[in-house]
Write a protein that holds these residues in place. Structure first.
Motif, PDB file in Angstrom:
ATOM      1  N   LEU A  61       0.853  -1.194   0.000  1.00  0.00           N
ATOM      2  CA  LEU A  61       0.000   0.000   0.000  1.00  0.00           C
ATOM      3  C   LEU A  61       0.888   1.242   0.000  1.00  0.00           C
ATOM      4  CD1 LEU A  61      -2.735  -0.821   2.686  1.00  0.00           C
ATOM      5  CD2 LEU A  61      -2.985  -0.843   0.206  1.00  0.00           C
ATOM      6  N   PRO A  62       0.372   2.359  -0.521  1.00  0.00           N
ATOM      7  CA  PRO A  62       1.146   3.606  -0.444  1.00  0.00           C
ATOM      8  C   PRO A  62       1.487   3.938   1.009  1.00  0.00           C
ATOM      9  CG  PRO A  62      -0.779   3.884  -1.853  1.00  0.00           C
ATOM     10  CD  PRO A  62      -0.914   2.547  -1.192  1.00  0.00           C
ATOM     11  N   PHE A  63       2.618   4.619   1.209  1.00  0.00           N
ATOM     12  CA  PHE A  63       3.029   4.975   2.568  1.00  0.00           C
ATOM     13  C   PHE A  63       1.949   5.764   3.296  1.00  0.00           C
ATOM     14  CE2 PHE A  63       7.503   5.111   0.638  1.00  0.00           C
ATOM     15  CZ  PHE A  63       7.684   3.754   0.844  1.00  0.00           C
ATOM     16  N   GLY A  64       1.151   6.490   2.542  1.00  0.00           N
ATOM     17  CA  GLY A  64       0.078   7.283   3.139  1.00  0.00           C
ATOM     18  C   GLY A  64      -0.946   6.453   3.883  1.00  0.00           C
ATOM     19  N   CYS A  65      -0.873   5.133   3.794  1.00  0.00           N
ATOM     20  CA  CYS A  65      -1.828   4.286   4.519  1.00  0.00           C
ATOM     21  C   CYS A  65      -1.752   4.530   6.022  1.00  0.00           C
ATOM     22  CB  CYS A  65      -1.617   2.811   4.199  1.00  0.00           C
ATOM     23  SG  CYS A  65      -0.092   2.091   4.842  1.00  0.00           S
ATOM     24  N   ASP A 120      18.432   6.534   1.523  1.00  0.00           N
ATOM     25  CA  ASP A 120      18.051   6.248   2.902  1.00  0.00           C
ATOM     26  C   ASP A 120      16.556   5.916   2.917  1.00  0.00           C
ATOM     27  OD1 ASP A 120      17.420   6.241   5.597  1.00  0.00           O
ATOM     28  OD2 ASP A 120      17.896   8.355   5.924  1.00  0.00           O
ATOM     29  N   PRO A 121      16.189   4.664   3.239  1.00  0.00           N
ATOM     30  CA  PRO A 121      14.772   4.277   3.223  1.00  0.00           C
ATOM     31  C   PRO A 121      13.877   5.172   4.082  1.00  0.00           C
ATOM     32  CG  PRO A 121      16.154   2.340   3.393  1.00  0.00           C
ATOM     33  CD  PRO A 121      17.064   3.533   3.546  1.00  0.00           C
ATOM     34  N   ASP A 122      14.343   5.535   5.270  1.00  0.00           N
ATOM     35  CA  ASP A 122      13.521   6.400   6.121  1.00  0.00           C
ATOM     36  C   ASP A 122      13.300   7.766   5.478  1.00  0.00           C
ATOM     37  OD1 ASP A 122      13.038   4.546   8.107  1.00  0.00           O
ATOM     38  OD2 ASP A 122      14.755   5.166   9.320  1.00  0.00           O
ATOM     39  N   ARG A 123      14.305   8.291   4.809  1.00  0.00           N
ATOM     40  CA  ARG A 123      14.190   9.587   4.136  1.00  0.00           C
ATOM     41  C   ARG A 123      13.137   9.497   3.027  1.00  0.00           C
ATOM     42  NH1 ARG A 123      14.560  14.047   5.610  1.00  0.00           N
ATOM     43  NH2 ARG A 123      16.442  13.533   6.720  1.00  0.00           N
ATOM     44  N   ILE A 124      13.134   8.394   2.270  1.00  0.00           N
ATOM     45  CA  ILE A 124      12.138   8.208   1.199  1.00  0.00           C
ATOM     46  C   ILE A 124      10.737   8.218   1.800  1.00  0.00           C
ATOM     47  CG2 ILE A 124      11.243   6.584  -0.526  1.00  0.00           C
ATOM     48  CD1 ILE A 124      14.192   5.681  -0.952  1.00  0.00           C
ATOM     49  N   ILE A 126       9.695   9.377   4.803  1.00  0.00           N
ATOM     50  CA  ILE A 126       9.384  10.673   5.425  1.00  0.00           C
ATOM     51  C   ILE A 126       9.077  11.729   4.370  1.00  0.00           C
ATOM     52  CG2 ILE A 126      10.396  12.579   6.754  1.00  0.00           C
ATOM     53  CD1 ILE A 126      11.804  10.327   8.435  1.00  0.00           C
ATOM     54  N   ASN A 127       9.859  11.767   3.298  1.00  0.00           N
ATOM     55  CA  ASN A 127       9.585  12.739   2.224  1.00  0.00           C
ATOM     56  C   ASN A 127       8.217  12.502   1.604  1.00  0.00           C
ATOM     57  OD1 ASN A 127      12.016  14.061   2.561  1.00  0.00           O
ATOM     58  ND2 ASN A 127      13.026  13.019   0.867  1.00  0.00           N
ATOM     59  N   ASN A 128       7.880  11.247   1.393  1.00  0.00           N
ATOM     60  CA  ASN A 128       6.582  10.911   0.808  1.00  0.00           C
ATOM     61  C   ASN A 128       5.446  11.373   1.718  1.00  0.00           C
ATOM     62  OD1 ASN A 128       4.228   8.877   0.525  1.00  0.00           O
ATOM     63  ND2 ASN A 128       5.375   8.600  -1.375  1.00  0.00           N
ATOM     64  N   ILE A 129       5.519  11.024   2.983  1.00  0.00           N
ATOM     65  CA  ILE A 129       4.453  11.376   3.928  1.00  0.00           C
ATOM     66  C   ILE A 129       4.389  12.886   4.168  1.00  0.00           C
ATOM     67  CG2 ILE A 129       3.665  11.084   6.317  1.00  0.00           C
ATOM     68  CD1 ILE A 129       4.853   8.234   6.152  1.00  0.00           C
ATOM     69  N   LEU A 190       9.192   1.815 -10.773  1.00  0.00           N
ATOM     70  CA  LEU A 190       8.898   1.817  -9.337  1.00  0.00           C
ATOM     71  C   LEU A 190       9.192   3.164  -8.696  1.00  0.00           C
ATOM     72  CD1 LEU A 190      10.156  -1.714  -8.257  1.00  0.00           C
ATOM     73  CD2 LEU A 190       7.814  -0.961  -8.634  1.00  0.00           C
ATOM     74  N   TRP A 191      10.314   3.765  -9.059  1.00  0.00           N
ATOM     75  CA  TRP A 191      10.661   5.062  -8.473  1.00  0.00           C
ATOM     76  C   TRP A 191       9.623   6.107  -8.850  1.00  0.00           C
ATOM     77  CZ3 TRP A 191      13.480   6.374  -4.546  1.00  0.00           C
ATOM     78  CH2 TRP A 191      13.738   7.717  -4.324  1.00  0.00           C
ATOM     79  N   THR A 192       9.166   6.057 -10.095  1.00  0.00           N
ATOM     80  CA  THR A 192       8.200   7.030 -10.591  1.00  0.00           C
ATOM     81  C   THR A 192       6.827   6.870  -9.926  1.00  0.00           C
ATOM     82  OG1 THR A 192       9.311   7.115 -12.726  1.00  0.00           O
ATOM     83  CG2 THR A 192       7.034   7.908 -12.661  1.00  0.00           C
ATOM     84  N   TYR A 193       6.361   5.637  -9.806  1.00  0.00           N
ATOM     85  CA  TYR A 193       4.969   5.433  -9.383  1.00  0.00           C
ATOM     86  C   TYR A 193       4.786   4.984  -7.935  1.00  0.00           C
ATOM     87  CZ  TYR A 193       3.968   5.970 -14.285  1.00  0.00           C
ATOM     88  OH  TYR A 193       3.877   6.468 -15.556  1.00  0.00           O
ATOM     89  N   MET A 194       5.832   4.464  -7.310  1.00  0.00           N
ATOM     90  CA  MET A 194       5.670   3.983  -5.928  1.00  0.00           C
ATOM     91  C   MET A 194       6.364   4.886  -4.910  1.00  0.00           C
ATOM     92  SD  MET A 194       6.032  -0.155  -6.235  1.00  0.00           S
ATOM     93  CE  MET A 194       5.425  -0.586  -4.608  1.00  0.00           C
ATOM     94  N   TYR A 195       7.508   5.418  -5.263  1.00  0.00           N
ATOM     95  CA  TYR A 195       8.299   6.124  -4.269  1.00  0.00           C
ATOM     96  C   TYR A 195       8.538   7.557  -4.669  1.00  0.00           C
ATOM     97  CZ  TYR A 195       9.020   1.267  -3.117  1.00  0.00           C
ATOM     98  OH  TYR A 195       8.813  -0.051  -2.827  1.00  0.00           O
TER      99      TYR A 195
END
Length: 195
Positions: A61-65, A120-124, A126-129, A190-195
């Motif tokens: 699911l998107p991180f916004g879940c 950095d996974p956490d940075r990805i 956090i930036n998304n949210i 994946l980078w374009t549409y998921m992250y």
């Protein structure tokens, strides 16, 4: 995709659990047949107004879940009232979600580390949210408020099953050899549409 995800979305249903394990693929004389199974988490968009959806991190699911629960929305709005930035709020919401259920977070962290080794996974995350919080925060009478229902109906529900569908590509990417043209294309998707 167009024969499954789009019709489901148009019908007002969100599967909420599309992932490779919930897809049955069969070759027929007419081509490939794909069926979705495990509809236990599916919801109707119109009934959402009266229901709460609780979702900790889920890899499909998107991180916004993690913004769907009332607890997360209360935390966001309390931190907005205190003048906190979207990045600071995102960190707090992420930590809250991880405290509740760390399992999928670990999977997401692992996938991001493998797929994007220089990031950095956490940075990805956090930036998304923080982008979501920033975009869906309004100000009325000098009080900032996160418009969760607007985000959920306008963005999350529209992208949720598509995101789940992309986890199939994620699984393919994880099995690609290094320096492979397919791997490069899948990484870009994946980078374009998921992250």
């Amino acid at each position: 995709f167009k024969n499954i995800i789009i019709p489901i979305s148009k019908s007002g249903v969100v599967h909420m659990d599309i992932k490779p394990e919930n897809m049955l693929i069969k070759e027929t004389r007419y081509g490939i047949s794909l069926k979705l199974i495990d509809w236990g988490l599916a919801i109707f968009k119109v009934t959402f107004a009266n229901d709460e959806i609780y979702k900790p991190f889920q890899y499909n699911l998107p991180f916004g879940c993690i913004l769907l629960s009332r607890a997360a929305q209360t935390l966001i709005n309390n931190l907005l009232k205190k003048g906190k930035s979207p990045v600071a709020i995102s960190k707090a919401v992420m930590l809250h979600s991880v405290d509740v259920d760390i399992g999928h977070y670990k999977i997401i962290h692992k996938y991001l580390s493998i797929l994007f080794p220089n990031s950095d996974p956490d940075r990805i995350i956090i930036n998304n949210i923080s982008t979501i919080i920033d975009k869906y925060t309004t100000t009325h009478n000098n009080t900032r408020h996160f418009e969760a229902k607007k985000y959920i109906t306008d963005v999350f529900f529209q992208n949720c099953d598509f995101y789940g569908y992309l986890t199939v590509y994620q699984e393919l990417l994880l099995s690609c050899p290094e320096n492979n043209q397919l791997k490069d294309r899948l990484t870009k998707i994946l980078w374009t549409y998921m992250y």
